[in-house]
Each structure stands twice: as structure tokens, then as C-alpha cells.
Design a protein around this motif. Sequence first.
Motif, PDB file in Angstrom:
ATOM      1  N   ASP A 244       0.972  -1.307  -0.316  1.00 42.99           N
ATOM      2  CA  ASP A 244      -0.112   0.051  -0.316  1.00 42.99           C
ATOM      3  C   ASP A 244       0.655   1.023  -0.412  1.00 42.99           C
ATOM      4  O   ASP A 244       0.491   2.120  -0.453  1.00 42.99           O
ATOM      5  N   ASP A 245       2.334   1.171   0.072  1.00 43.92           N
ATOM      6  CA  ASP A 245       3.600   2.446   0.805  1.00 43.92           C
ATOM      7  C   ASP A 245       3.653   2.959  -0.333  1.00 43.92           C
ATOM      8  O   ASP A 245       4.671   2.997  -0.440  1.00 43.92           O
ATOM      9  N   ILE A 246       4.065   1.866  -1.700  1.00 43.62           N
ATOM     10  CA  ILE A 246       3.922   1.756  -2.948  1.00 43.62           C
ATOM     11  C   ILE A 246       3.400   2.303  -3.368  1.00 43.62           C
ATOM     12  O   ILE A 246       2.538   2.078  -4.292  1.00 43.62           O
ATOM     13  N   ALA A 247       4.518   3.861  -4.342  1.00 47.73           N
ATOM     14  CA  ALA A 247       3.499   4.458  -5.264  1.00 47.73           C
ATOM     15  C   ALA A 247       2.017   3.833  -4.636  1.00 47.73           C
ATOM     16  O   ALA A 247       1.196   3.883  -5.360  1.00 47.73           O
ATOM     17  N   PRO A 248       1.464   4.662  -3.945  1.00 51.03           N
ATOM     18  CA  PRO A 248       0.300   4.544  -3.377  1.00 51.03           C
ATOM     19  C   PRO A 248      -0.597   4.289  -4.222  1.00 51.03           C
ATOM     20  O   PRO A 248      -2.194   4.458  -4.842  1.00 51.03           O
ATOM     21  N   ALA A 249      -0.874   5.955  -4.776  1.00 50.05           N
ATOM     22  CA  ALA A 249      -1.915   6.491  -6.658  1.00 50.05           C
ATOM     23  C   ALA A 249      -1.682   5.910  -7.323  1.00 50.05           C
ATOM     24  O   ALA A 249      -2.931   5.792  -8.715  1.00 50.05           O
ATOM     25  N   LEU A 250      -0.758   5.150  -8.342  1.00 53.06           N
ATOM     26  CA  LEU A 250      -0.800   4.161  -8.802  1.00 53.06           C
ATOM     27  C   LEU A 250      -0.956   2.544  -9.297  1.00 53.06           C
ATOM     28  O   LEU A 250      -1.471   2.549  -8.208  1.00 53.06           O
ATOM     29  N   SER A 251      -1.450   2.700 -10.637  1.00 56.84           N
ATOM     30  CA  SER A 251      -2.110   0.942 -10.960  1.00 56.84           C
ATOM     31  C   SER A 251      -1.892   0.938 -11.756  1.00 56.84           C
ATOM     32  O   SER A 251      -1.184   2.352 -12.922  1.00 56.84           O
ATOM     33  N   GLY A 252      -1.817  -0.149 -12.549  1.00 51.21           N
ATOM     34  CA  GLY A 252      -1.321  -0.810 -13.897  1.00 51.21           C
ATOM     35  C   GLY A 252       0.483  -0.437 -14.363  1.00 51.21           C
ATOM     36  O   GLY A 252       0.794  -0.411 -13.209  1.00 51.21           O
TER      37      GLY A 252
END
Lengths: 258, 258
Positions: A244-252
Amino acid sequence: MNVLIVYAHPEPKSLNGALKDFAVKRLQAAGHAVQVSDLYAMNWKAALDENDSLDGKAGDRFEPSLDSKRAYQNGRQSEDIAREQEKLRWADTVILQFPLWWFSVPAIMKGWVERVYAYGFAYGVGEHSDKHWGDRYGQGSMAGKRAMLIVTTGGWESHYSPRGINGPIDDILFPIQHGILYYPGFDVLPPYVIYRIGRIDMARYAQITEELGQRLDDLFTTSPIAFRPQNAGAYSIPALTLKDDIAPALSGFAAHVA
Amino acid sequence: MNVLIVYAHPEPKSLNGALKDFAVKRLQAAGHAVQVSDLYAMNWKAALDENDSLDGKAGDRFEPSLDSKRAYQNGRQSEDIAREQEKLRWADTVILQFPLWWFSVPAIMKGWVERVYAYGFAYGVGEHSDKHWGDRYGQGSMAGKRAMLIVTTGGWESHYSPRGINGPIDDILFPIQHGILYYPGFDVLPPYVIYRIGRIDMARYAQITEELGQRLDDLFTTSPIAFRPQNAGAYSIPALTLKDDIAPALSGFAAHVA
């Protein structure tokens, strides 16, 4: 250094053929040893099947992964496969050069990956546990080696831009760069992509060789794409989702680049 | 209705083989006519080359697009190619069924696309002007037909989730669903993906055939993925980038779904 170029175009007198010859000369002039796997010239067998083991299928049915594992372990792989694996072991850097056909590598090159990437060689390597999900994505047999794509396409650069209709080129190439190259451990350099190859005049060709020449000169110093290693803490295991704390705003795809 | 299944797995006694047989029976039982292109059984030639025209290359060098166009226009294509095109004309729905190998279709299926998708048949169709950039992405020879993927993979579903390490399955399949199927005009249904196929017991197999059976029953009523048509106003031409007022916050593959 040792450079392997895996090359797929059916016509030597094509732009791809000219650029392959250019690359070989440029690398040799810089003191590198170069081997070329010219897949069309080699009449490379594209389809993975039971004949990839000298013993045929092991049981009453062909099981691609298990039969590949057995043939690799027992030294019973088809000779064309073993020869390509030896080139990969020899290489410090591997270049895949191809025209983008239907948004991926030509079939003959896909078949090179499927057959040469044996179980135990390019996948199914390393310990599987709660802390380590195999030597892959940043670890593996190709760790310490570099890889780069040289890609030609008829489409315009804008068609492959962030909001272009084909999708962004980095996303189209992600299954190759991340899924085929980073997976067994390669450090993957940014690709060199040539657009709109139906419209290449002498001036544009000179510009391309200038750019490509520079990329080849910098092959061993260019920073690789910062894909996130699988077993270094960014991913939960075995779910293999980003924590969760890794690039929390990103997906894909983009989330997997630091 | 007429359904064509293009199928690529080397082993008939595999999960893929069983599901292909299941699909044929289910569709026939519902009254549909079914043809199967079993690419391994057909020993399908994967590599696109000059022998794809009965006349060989037209000039002193082989030009994949131009030679494809000429052979298609003149009725001089290799017979295996013409036969598959006839099946596509016949079909109301096309199903591509395959194991996901290295994040894409098997080489033999990629070679089916490259060779059957001739210039003038699947691309290079329609007017090119300032308002219309060819009949593609929502228009084209396959307009009015439906298509769907049936995909198996050894990996876990979480590995293909929005933050999973392999990348989201929708993004991995985008070059196929959007780039290969929507491009010549197919309406593309959501894919049916089976994960972790190394662990299929009887109960799980029953669940899979239940789900797949339902998908096949609904083949002609399921809503397709809402890819944006190229020539209907969402894209600037010829840049083919999404106009500023279309999904302004989005970029990447997801922006091309309404």
C-alpha cells in the motif's frame, strides 16, 4: 563486451536490414564482439511443441512447462534451442530488433522467446517461499546483463503518445520489456523506436543512424528503466501486489517503474 | 449463428483442449454452426514471408504490406490464408482461445493474425482523409461481428490485478483486444480468463465450464467493451490523439474505453 542481436525481418534489403548491418558495424568498431540471430535467415521454428525435446513428450500428453524442464535438465533440448541459450549466456547485452506487427513482436520472434526461454533457464528458477517468489523480475539467469529493443513502426509518433489511439508505446512494449526481458533478470534500457517508416528519406535515415549510433555507443552506460524488483520489499508475497505504501496513487503498468 | 474458434494449444489432452471441445458442443447444442481453426493440428505456418503470395515477392525485395496488398487484390494469396479469410467472412462471432505465453498469444496464433490479416482485408481499408483515417478501430471488414478471448494462465489472479506485478489483465490484453480485434471492426466482448491452471481439480473444472457455458450462451447478447471509435469525433485526425474534452484526466489504454 559481447552483444547478441536477435533480429526478425524477412527482407535483408529493408530499413530493418540496413539498421541491423549498421548496428553490427558500429558495435564492432567500438571493440565489441557481436553475434546476430537472424531468425528469418535461420528459418527459426516458431511453434513450441513436443519436438523441442530430442526425446519427444515424456508422458502420454505433452506438457509445455514440464517437458521443457525435463529436456533442459537432461541436456535433451533441440539443438537450435541450446545454441540460442549459449548465445544468451555469452552475451553481456542483448538487443531485440523487429518491426512492430499488430502491436507486438513478429511471430517468429515470439517463437524464439517461447522455445529458448526454457523452464529452469528463464523461468522456474530459484526458491519459492513466503519471502521469495522465484528468481524473476530483477533476478534470474540474465541478471547482470542488459537488454534493449530497436523497434520500427509505420504509425505516427502521436498515435503512440499518452493519449494516442494505439496506446502509449511504453505500455505497448511493457509485456516485452517487463514481461520478457526484466522477468529473467535483464536490466532493460529505454527502447529505440522509429516511427512512420514508410516516409524515410536520406536526411531522416542519417538522423536515425546518428541517434541509433549514439544509443549503441552508450549501451553500457545508459541507465536502465527503473522496474521494481519483485523480491526486494515492494510487493506482498505471494499475492505479488504492490504494498500500500508503494506508489499508492498508481495502478497499471506505470506503477511498476520506480 | 456462425462461430469460428481459432485455437492454439499443442496438446489435445490439455485443459485448453478440453475447454475447446466443451465450447464446440455447447455452441452446437444451442443451434450455432461452429468451425475450429486448430492451429497446431493444422500445422499452421507462423512466419509471414514472401511465400505468402503464390507469385513470390513482386519486386527485387519483399515488402510485407505492399506484397500482401497485391496478393490479396489479385487473388494470389497462399491458399491457407484465403481459407482463413473465408472463415472470418462466414463467422458472426470469432473466439480466440489460447494459453497466455509470455504475456501474449502463442507464436503460432500471432502468425495467424500476421498472415490472415492481409492489407485490404484487415488493414489499409477505407478512405484516408482529414476526417476519416481508414476504416479501423470500430469500422472495417469485421464490423458487425463479435469477438471474444478465452485465455488460460498459470499465474494467480492477484498477479494480474490493478497493482499486480504482471500488470492488469485488461492492459496485457489491450494490444490484442483493441489492436488486433477492434482495429478491423470487431465488437469485443469481455474476455474469459482462467488463472492458476496448474491447480484445477474436478470442482474447479466444473465451475469453469459453468462460467464458460454461461458466457457462450450469452455470446450474442453480452455488451461489448466500449472502445471509442476512431472516426466518430473523439480523436483529432491525423494526430489520432483523444480530443481535450474526452476523458481529460486519463491517459494510457484506459482512456480508449468510454
